[in-house]
Design a protein around this motif. Structure first.
Motif, PDB file in Angstrom:
ATOM      1  N   PRO A 164      -9.841  23.067  37.341  1.00  0.00           N
ATOM      2  CA  PRO A 164     -10.025  21.832  37.552  1.00  0.00           C
ATOM      3  C   PRO A 164      -8.294  21.961  37.004  1.00  0.00           C
ATOM      4  CG  PRO A 164     -12.414  21.207  36.946  1.00  0.00           C
ATOM      5  CD  PRO A 164     -12.270  22.767  36.670  1.00  0.00           C
ATOM      6  N   GLY A 202      -7.089  19.207  36.592  1.00  0.00           N
ATOM      7  CA  GLY A 202      -7.136  18.003  36.042  1.00  0.00           C
ATOM      8  C   GLY A 202      -7.113  18.419  34.108  1.00  0.00           C
ATOM      9  N   GLU A 253       0.991  14.405  34.851  1.00  0.00           N
ATOM     10  CA  GLU A 253       0.310  13.748  36.138  1.00  0.00           C
ATOM     11  C   GLU A 253       1.784  13.099  36.691  1.00  0.00           C
ATOM     12  OE1 GLU A 253      -3.186  11.943  36.878  1.00  0.00           O
ATOM     13  OE2 GLU A 253      -4.540  13.958  35.901  1.00  0.00           O
ATOM     14  N   LEU A 304      -1.335  13.348  44.109  1.00  0.00           N
ATOM     15  CA  LEU A 304      -1.880  13.732  43.234  1.00  0.00           C
ATOM     16  C   LEU A 304      -3.845  12.769  44.079  1.00  0.00           C
ATOM     17  CD1 LEU A 304      -1.004  12.731  39.832  1.00  0.00           C
ATOM     18  CD2 LEU A 304      -1.184  14.780  40.617  1.00  0.00           C
ATOM     19  N   ARG A 305      -3.928  12.362  44.649  1.00  0.00           N
ATOM     20  CA  ARG A 305      -4.854  11.619  45.529  1.00  0.00           C
ATOM     21  C   ARG A 305      -5.048  12.514  46.484  1.00  0.00           C
ATOM     22  NH1 ARG A 305      -9.048   9.433  46.149  1.00  0.00           N
ATOM     23  NH2 ARG A 305      -9.602   7.629  47.956  1.00  0.00           N
ATOM     24  N   TYR A 364      -5.529  15.422  46.067  1.00  0.00           N
ATOM     25  CA  TYR A 364      -6.082  16.637  45.714  1.00  0.00           C
ATOM     26  C   TYR A 364      -7.106  16.825  44.827  1.00  0.00           C
ATOM     27  CZ  TYR A 364      -2.797  19.114  48.859  1.00  0.00           C
ATOM     28  OH  TYR A 364      -2.212  19.205  49.795  1.00  0.00           O
ATOM     29  N   THR A 365      -7.337  15.486  44.683  1.00  0.00           N
ATOM     30  CA  THR A 365      -8.892  14.707  43.511  1.00  0.00           C
ATOM     31  C   THR A 365     -10.235  15.023  44.235  1.00  0.00           C
ATOM     32  OG1 THR A 365      -6.307  13.838  42.198  1.00  0.00           O
ATOM     33  CG2 THR A 365      -8.858  12.763  42.431  1.00  0.00           C
ATOM     34  N   TYR A 366     -10.963  15.185  43.772  1.00  0.00           N
ATOM     35  CA  TYR A 366     -12.359  14.818  43.799  1.00  0.00           C
ATOM     36  C   TYR A 366     -13.159  14.101  42.771  1.00  0.00           C
ATOM     37  CZ  TYR A 366     -17.121  15.771  45.959  1.00  0.00           C
ATOM     38  OH  TYR A 366     -18.239  15.701  46.567  1.00  0.00           O
ATOM     39  N   GLY A 395     -12.649  11.843  41.272  1.00  0.00           N
ATOM     40  CA  GLY A 395     -12.256  11.483  40.150  1.00  0.00           C
ATOM     41  C   GLY A 395     -11.077  12.268  39.333  1.00  0.00           C
ATOM     42  N   LYS A 396     -11.389  13.765  39.545  1.00  0.00           N
ATOM     43  CA  LYS A 396     -11.230  14.604  38.697  1.00  0.00           C
ATOM     44  C   LYS A 396      -9.969  14.845  40.136  1.00  0.00           C
ATOM     45  CE  LYS A 396     -13.231  16.937  35.768  1.00  0.00           C
ATOM     46  NZ  LYS A 396     -13.751  17.992  35.077  1.00  0.00           N
ATOM     47  N   LEU A 397      -8.523  15.277  39.574  1.00  0.00           N
ATOM     48  CA  LEU A 397      -7.720  16.435  40.170  1.00  0.00           C
ATOM     49  C   LEU A 397      -7.929  17.931  39.586  1.00  0.00           C
ATOM     50  CD1 LEU A 397      -4.725  16.075  41.370  1.00  0.00           C
ATOM     51  CD2 LEU A 397      -4.291  16.960  38.814  1.00  0.00           C
ATOM     52  N   ARG A 446     -14.278  12.055  49.761  1.00  0.00           N
ATOM     53  CA  ARG A 446     -13.378  11.751  47.947  1.00  0.00           C
ATOM     54  C   ARG A 446     -14.527  12.113  46.965  1.00  0.00           C
ATOM     55  NH1 ARG A 446      -9.554  13.350  50.519  1.00  0.00           N
ATOM     56  NH2 ARG A 446      -8.110  14.363  49.885  1.00  0.00           N
TER      57      ARG A 446
END
Length: 450
Positions: free
Chosen positions: A114, A116, A128, A136-137, A139-141, A143-145, A231
């Protein structure tokens, strides 16, 4: 004399061979190869490969890293999935470009690194804080980038200013809502003596991408499916049938359909816009450069923000495009470090500005706008600024869904929206067909994979 000369030549040749045997392995040990799979062709592909070339000639040369940029078709997610199903993680690349819809599959691979986790390190050249929050949002799943935004785009309304004037429309005030767009279609449409449409007002095939924007933009923001559109956890159902947003969209879209001047399928939308076969189109910002090349000085055209479903909607639009995801199938931390050097280089302000200028993709690095020459560029190319402003004005929660079976969802929406446009389905039939079939396909996927 000849004998001495021969002996000297033999010694020189032996020394050369010895040096070769010594130096070649040393050079091989010093250079670490990074394999990068991308999905871009033409000018866009050349621009992406130029980033790899410049990296190899600068930071890569300094740190002993060489990136091989390889075009692998337009869907790396499927290639990765095929390798994963065969347990062939050894043939994964070090880094691959994927669309956001590929994130739910990527997070299941043990070899995923990841982004992140790497962003949290000290000593990075990128943080970030440098990257656009909406991107950024994207490709975030959970709570983790997961992936690094790289080639991002926005959906826009393209329109022919000359046609607007001819039809009595003000090109300085393009349609801001679907209802206003329907009114413009009626004025832009041209028919022959037999009543056949010879010039359409609008061309767009409504698919998952367009639908996600019109669903997501309603109100303050809205989600396409449960678990925040997939997400926070896997998406198990669409929610646009429950919350009324699909019906709200279809109610407004029916006004477009009833004009009779709407072309609901796409042949070659770029060429046809340039040939003035319709007055408006809905396309990605990444097409601006292509359209500009096709149109030239033949007529005046412009772009505008995507028309809203309701005049008071505030959500805005979703980020389109792709990210890159990193892998470490061999458990080699030094390889990850080398790949991370390249990924940071890709999203540096300088590289993102060059990539934007060459392709039209929106810069993912906020520092681009502070670079020397940036103000002059955007002043000379205001269409790109409209796309950027649209993203900046959008709520970060307006996103394309992580719907796992995106191609199947896309097919369901496309088929029903085409039937609705052609009068083969009523609004209710279109609505229920989309909701029920999307949910049935999601149910089938989870039954087979959970």
């Amino acid at each position: 004399m000849k004998r001495n000369l021969a002996r000297m030549l033999s010694l020189v040749m032996a020394l050369a061979v010895a040096l070769t045997l010594v130096t070649v392995p040393a050079l091989a040990d010093e250079v670490r190869e990074v394999e990068f799979w991308h999905t871009l062709t033409g000018v866009n592909g050349a621009a992406m490969e130029a980033i790899a070339t410049e990296f190899n000639e600068t930071i890569g040369a300094q740190k002993g890293i060489h990136v091989s940029a390889v075009y692998q078709g337009n869907d790396n997610s499927e290639k990765l999935k095929t390798l994963a199903q065969a347990g062939d993680f050894a043939n994964f690349p070090d880094v691959a470009m994927i669309a956001g819809a590929g994130i739910p599959s990527a997070v299941t691979y043990d070899s995923l690194v990841p982004v992140g986790d790497l962003m949290a390190r000290e000593g990075n050249s990128i943080s970030e804080a440098d990257i656009e929050p909406n991107m950024l949002r994207s490709y975030t799943y959970a709570g983790k980038l997961i992936g690094m935004p790289v080639s991002c785009s926005a959906i826009l309304l393209y329109y022919n200013c000359d046609m607007f004037r001819e039809a009595g429309l003000d090109p300085a005030n393009p349609p801001a809502t679907i209802a206003e767009m329907a009114d413009a279609i009626e004025k832009l449409m041209v028919k022959d003596d037999k009543g056949n449409v010879t010039r359409y007002g609008l061309n767009v095939a409504v698919r998952r991408y367009q639908m996600a924007n019109w669903i997501g933009g309603q109100g303050e923001y809205n989600f396409f499916g449960d678990n925040e559109g997939g997400r926070t956890a896997p998406m198990t159902k669409v929610t646009f049938g429950e919350d009324g947003t699909l019906r709200a969209f279809l109610t407004e879209w029916e006004k477009v359909v009833k004009t009779g001047g709407y072309k609901p399928y796409e042949d070659d939308i770029n060429e046809e816009f340039a040939l003035q076969l319709f007055g408006m189109a809905i396309m990605s910002t990444a097409r601006i450069g292509k359209i500009n090349g096709l149109v030239g000085d033949n007529f005046e055209w412009n772009v505008a923000p995507l028309p809203k479903v309701n005049a008071d909607d505030k959500g805005g639009i979703a980020v389109g495009g792709s990210c890159v995801v990193m892998f470490n199938p061999d458990g080699n931390d030094a390889q990850v470090d080398a790949t991370w050097e390249f990924v940071q280089f890709m999203v540096s302000a300088d590289q993102q500005f060059k990539f934007h200028q060459a392709t039209g993709y929106i810069p993912v690095n906020k520092n681009v706008y502070s670079l020397e020459g940036a103000d002059a560029w955007f002043e000379e190319n205001p269409m790109y600024k409209i796309a950027i402003d649209s993203i900046h004005a959008s709520n970060a929660n307006v996103q394309e869904p992580f719907d796992i079976i995106n191609w199947e969802i896309d097919s369901v929406i496309l088929n029903h929206m085409l039937a609705f446009a052609n009068g083969e389905e009523t609004l209710d039939q279109c609505h229920d067909g989309i909701v029920n079939e999307c949910n049935a396909k999601l149910d089938a996927y989870h039954l087979a994979n959970d």
